[in-house]
Design a protein around this motif. Structure first.
Motif, PDB file in Angstrom:
ATOM      1  N   HIS A  74     -20.540 -47.103 -30.847  1.00  0.00           N
ATOM      2  CA  HIS A  74     -20.029 -48.464 -30.617  1.00  0.00           C
ATOM      3  C   HIS A  74     -20.595 -49.465 -31.634  1.00  0.00           C
ATOM      4  O   HIS A  74     -20.769 -50.646 -31.320  1.00  0.00           O
ATOM      5  N   ARG A 126     -23.329 -55.681 -22.763  1.00  0.00           N
ATOM      6  CA  ARG A 126     -21.912 -56.089 -22.785  1.00  0.00           C
ATOM      7  C   ARG A 126     -20.953 -54.915 -22.930  1.00  0.00           C
ATOM      8  O   ARG A 126     -19.786 -55.030 -22.611  1.00  0.00           O
ATOM      9  N   ILE A 127     -21.452 -53.752 -23.417  1.00  0.00           N
ATOM     10  CA  ILE A 127     -20.570 -52.585 -23.615  1.00  0.00           C
ATOM     11  C   ILE A 127     -20.808 -51.599 -22.461  1.00  0.00           C
ATOM     12  O   ILE A 127     -21.850 -50.930 -22.383  1.00  0.00           O
ATOM     13  N   ASP A 152     -22.315 -60.483 -20.065  1.00  0.00           N
ATOM     14  CA  ASP A 152     -22.595 -61.166 -21.325  1.00  0.00           C
ATOM     15  C   ASP A 152     -23.945 -61.885 -21.238  1.00  0.00           C
ATOM     16  O   ASP A 152     -24.099 -62.832 -20.468  1.00  0.00           O
ATOM     17  N   THR A 227     -17.411 -59.271 -23.030  1.00  0.00           N
ATOM     18  CA  THR A 227     -17.804 -57.911 -22.636  1.00  0.00           C
ATOM     19  C   THR A 227     -16.724 -56.905 -23.041  1.00  0.00           C
ATOM     20  O   THR A 227     -15.572 -57.277 -23.264  1.00  0.00           O
ATOM     21  N   ILE A 228     -17.102 -55.631 -23.122  1.00  0.00           N
ATOM     22  CA  ILE A 228     -16.181 -54.527 -23.435  1.00  0.00           C
ATOM     23  C   ILE A 228     -16.328 -53.484 -22.340  1.00  0.00           C
ATOM     24  O   ILE A 228     -17.448 -53.153 -21.936  1.00  0.00           O
ATOM     25  N   GLY A 229     -15.187 -52.944 -21.913  1.00  0.00           N
ATOM     26  CA  GLY A 229     -15.256 -51.847 -20.959  1.00  0.00           C
ATOM     27  C   GLY A 229     -14.708 -52.253 -19.667  1.00  0.00           C
ATOM     28  O   GLY A 229     -14.648 -52.291 -18.652  1.00  0.00           O
TER      29      GLY A 229
END
Ligand code: SAH
Length: 229
Positions: A74, A126-127, A152, A227-229
């Motif tokens: 990532h 965040r991931i 976040d 955020t991611i996911g």
């Protein structure tokens, strides 16, 4: 006989193999940390006993005890051991650090080190896939004093404030105000700040006043919003 990658016997063999050489290489790493100025015996002991190779993909595990940052997917990196040790030492020396927030869980290596040094640790990332993997690793290592959150870090963790200590392992251009206000009275934050040129900064809260002290040059991935996911 060849084992498949997921074969438990092969995994056991891998852990044993790396484990045996890693005791010596870990010892060497701790000596290097001391040469670089890390002094706190509690931090050195945890760095000596913590298996960094368990936080890396198999292909990189043999490099785990080099004092280098390494990729964890990532586009993120596992922090350099010196940085992990130095930030932990600074946090312990600067405030009571009973209840601590870590922003940027990443691989969970810094989380693992901190969890052995402070009673209660809150960590956010965040991931989401990175957070989940870190959580599984730490649970498998019987580390149980950590609470995890996908979120976040610019916003901190409002439901759980105040924190005696906050450690941020990615660099914003400026100290996030929300995070600063989540410090307890007398609490401290260790955070890298800056874009091209970064510095590790120590912030201490006294009432509504935040004193800032530049500690040393730093080199972190950026703290990113959302955020991611
Ligand atoms: N301490 C980690 C270092 C990971 S690198 C380790 O030892 O592995 C920094 C981490 O901060 C990355 O995983 C990145 O996704 C995360 N990060 C970046 N911006 C963030 C934000 N706003 N909130 C939470 N985590 C963030």
């Amino acid at each position: 006989m060849r084992y498949s990658v997921t074969d438990p016997k092969r995994q056991h063999a891998r852990r044993q193999g790396i484990g045996m050489t890693s005791q010596r290489t870990r010892e060497r790493l701790v000596e290097q940390l001391q040469v670089l100025g890390v002094q706190d015996p509690r931090v050195l002991a945890v760095m000596r006993s913590t298996a960094r190779h368990l936080f890396l993909d198999e292909a990189l595990a043999h490099r785990a005890y080099e004092d280098k940052s390494l990729p964890i997917g990532h586009n993120q990196t596992l922090s350099r051991p010196y940085t992990v040790a130095r930030m932990s030492e600074l946090l312990l020396a600067s405030c009571s650090a009973k209840k601590v927030l870590e922003v940027g869980t990443g691989s969970g290596y810094q989380t693992c080190v901190l969890a052995q040094l402070v009673p209660r640790l809150f960590t956010m990332e965040r991931i989401e896939p990175l957070l989940n993997r870190a959580k599984l690793r730490l649970e498998a290592m019987a580390i149980h004093n950590v609470i995890y959150r996908h979120g976040d870090g610019y916003e901190g963790w409002p439901d759980r404030e105040p924190f005696d200590g906050i450690m941020v392992t990615a660099a914003p251009s400026q100290v996030p105000k929300a995070l600063q206000w989540q410090l307890a009275e007398g609490g401290c934050m260790i955070i890298p700040v800056g874009d091209n040129e970064q510095h590790l900064v120590k912030i201490t809260r006294s009432g509504n006043h935040f004193s800032k002290q530049k500690v040393e040059a730093a080199n972190f991935v950026p703290l990113v919003t959302g955020t991611i996911g």
